[in-house]
Design an enzyme around this catalytic site. Structure first.
Site, PDB file in Angstrom:
ATOM      1  N   SER A  58       0.790  -1.231   0.000  1.00  9.94           N
ATOM      2  CA  SER A  58       0.000   0.000   0.000  1.00  9.94           C
ATOM      3  C   SER A  58       0.818   1.275   0.000  1.00  9.94           C
ATOM      4  CB  SER A  58      -0.951  -0.001   1.200  1.00  9.94           C
ATOM      5  OG  SER A  58      -1.982  -0.946   1.000  1.00  9.94           O
ATOM      6  N   GLY A 296       2.735   9.812   6.709  1.00  6.39           N
ATOM      7  CA  GLY A 296       3.296   8.548   6.262  1.00  6.39           C
ATOM      8  C   GLY A 296       2.298   7.587   5.680  1.00  6.39           C
ATOM      9  N   HIS A 297       2.833   6.431   5.272  1.00  4.25           N
ATOM     10  CA  HIS A 297       2.022   5.329   4.766  1.00  4.25           C
ATOM     11  C   HIS A 297       2.826   4.043   4.871  1.00  4.25           C
ATOM     12  CE1 HIS A 297      -1.288   3.468   2.656  1.00  4.25           C
ATOM     13  NE2 HIS A 297      -1.852   4.655   2.481  1.00  4.25           N
TER      14      HIS A 297
END
Length: 459
Positions: A58, A296-297
């Site tokens: 993701s 973020g991710h």
């Protein structure tokens, strides 16, 4: 703060968690620092280096969102327009909802779409179009705009918008809009590109305590917009620096305005008790840690984990890539991010302290919860709570590729306050924070885990 250097820390952390291979990059104080350790595969080992390719899962989503931001800046997409303006064939069982869902709701996970959809549509250029056609059978989990629930489906639909607007395949459009102008030469979606370079394979831990190679290397093509990119730690740190910058590539090419990049980090919707963050911007998860705002991710694939975190006010970024399942890979990445925040910025990230066990409160949440793909079981032995998460047996049985193993039970603690929050304190979900949902009568009806809604079902 520790005097241990990045290389020493990741070597020790990789050994502690038992990760086969890792790559880490940090941007701090105007310079890049890289460290790698371990091997690409336990069966065909090559040393991991800073150019080794990992599946991002993701962490692909910010690429999709940024591409749509560029199309919006060019006047080709209106983020507040309904999806049907660009994908008129978009159909749901709820016709009114299909008319209402907007592009921006896809980008901040408020469209009401479920997390995943079990659908295989091949590897051809029509994969996304065929995937979107199958949405005609997908029931919503909430009305559009009513709540946040993390959705791979929504981002895959966003990828189809990119295809329709540009007239290109999603992968080609991302290359033209972002990868080529930013010089991200080690970022791709195609296995034909990957196999000519050094790449990491995923690993899952068996019941005997040994790693086996994950045989499904990356997800199907229709899931590329939500999770199909492959990249190196060097490219990801360059990508991070672009998002910390003024919208220009390193050679001065204008890709996006600084204002558009800042817009992506501005809160669009609040999150409740989520490990992912306190709020969502446009795609990015926003979280205040020890007085600073982080952006973020994270991402996961079959036996691989990726983490990308920015601190815009400190011009700081950290990237962590690992090639093992959650017990090792996710734990390693989380440890790296916390260490980097503390050792480069003096920012300390700590978990809250759960309440002592309360039998009445525990039995209120015990039960089974599910979404389209997975189940969660919460149980008590009268002294503590456990949480167990796994793929539905029928989904696993119908799959024609290997799926990640289910996670063993882990301890779960309820958190102080009246917000029905919890914290997982062990196992592959260690550190995951979430909340329970109640109906108007006060009964528990669902649980949010990693931003995904699971609905309570009868046992």
């Amino acid at each position: 703060m520790s005097r241990v250097g990045l290389s020493d820390f990741i070597e020790a952390a990789a050994a502690k968690f038992g990760v086969p291979g890792v790559a880490v990059g940090v941007w701090a104080g105007g310079r890049e620092v890289y460290a790698s350790h371990g091997v690409t595969s336990v069966t065909n080992p090559l040393p991991v280096d800073q150019d080794t390719l990992f599946v991002l899962g993701s962490v692909t989503k910010p690429f999709t969102a940024t591409a749509l931001m560029r199309l919006a800046a060019e006047g080709r997409v209106d983020l507040e327009a309904p999806v049907r303006r660009y994908v008129p064939e978009f159909v749901l069982p709820d016709e009114r909802a299909a008319e209402q869902i907007t592009v921006s709701q896809l980008l901040n996970h408020t469209a009401g779409l479920d997390w995943r959809m079990s659908a295989e549509t091949g590897e051809g250029d029509d994969a996304l179009a065929a995937y979107v056609a199958k949405l005609a059978d997908l029931e919503l989990i909430a009305p559009p705009g009513a709540r946040v629930s993390y959705s791979q489906v929504g981002y895959d639909l966003a990828g189809r918008i990119i295809e329709k607007v540009t007239g290109l395949t999603y992968e080609r459009a991302i290359a033209v809009l972002l990868l080529q102008p930013l010089g991200l030469s080690h970022t791709t979606f195609a296995t034909n590109d990957v196999m000519t370079r050094r790449f990491a394979v995923g690993h899952n831990l068996g019941e005997d305590g040994t790693f086996s190679v994950a045989r499904q290397w990356k997800d199907s093509r229709a899931n590329n917009p939500g999770g199909g990119a492959v990249s190196s730690v060097v490219d990801l740190l360059r990508w991070a620096r672009f998002h910390l910058g003024d919208g220009r590539a390193e050679d001065g090419t204008r890709v996006l305005s600084a204002a558009a990049l800042r817009q992506m980090t501005e809160q669009t919707v609040e999150l409740r008790a989520s490990t992912l963050g306190d709020a969502l911007g446009i795609c990015w998860f926003l979280r205040d840690v020890d007085g600073v705002r982080t952006v973020g991710h994270g991402g996961s694939a079959n036996g691989q984990f990726a983490e990308l975190l920015l601190v815009p006010e400190r011009d700081f970024a950290v990237v962590a890539l690992s090639n093992s399942g959650p017990d090792a890979g996710l734990a390693f990445n989380q440890a790296v991010v916390r260490w980097a925040l503390e050792n480069y910025l003096g920012v300390v990230d700590q978990d809250p302290e759960p309440l002592p066990y309360d039998d009445a409160a525990a039995r209120d949440v015990v039960g089974r919860y599910e979404n389209e793909m997975m189940t969660i079981d919460i149980a008590t032995d009268g002294t503590g709570l456990t949480i167990e998460c796994g793929i539905k047996p029928q989904i696993r049985a119908a799959a024609d590729t290997e799926l990640p193993p289910d996670l063993p039970p882990a301890d779960l603690g309820l958190l102080p306050g009246d917000a029905d929050e919890y914290l997982v304190t062990g196992g592959g979900l260690n550190g995951q924070r979430g909340s329970f949902t109640r109906d108007e009568a006060g009964a528990i009806t669902g649980i949010d885990l990693a931003g995904r809604l699971f609905t309570r079902v009868p046992r």
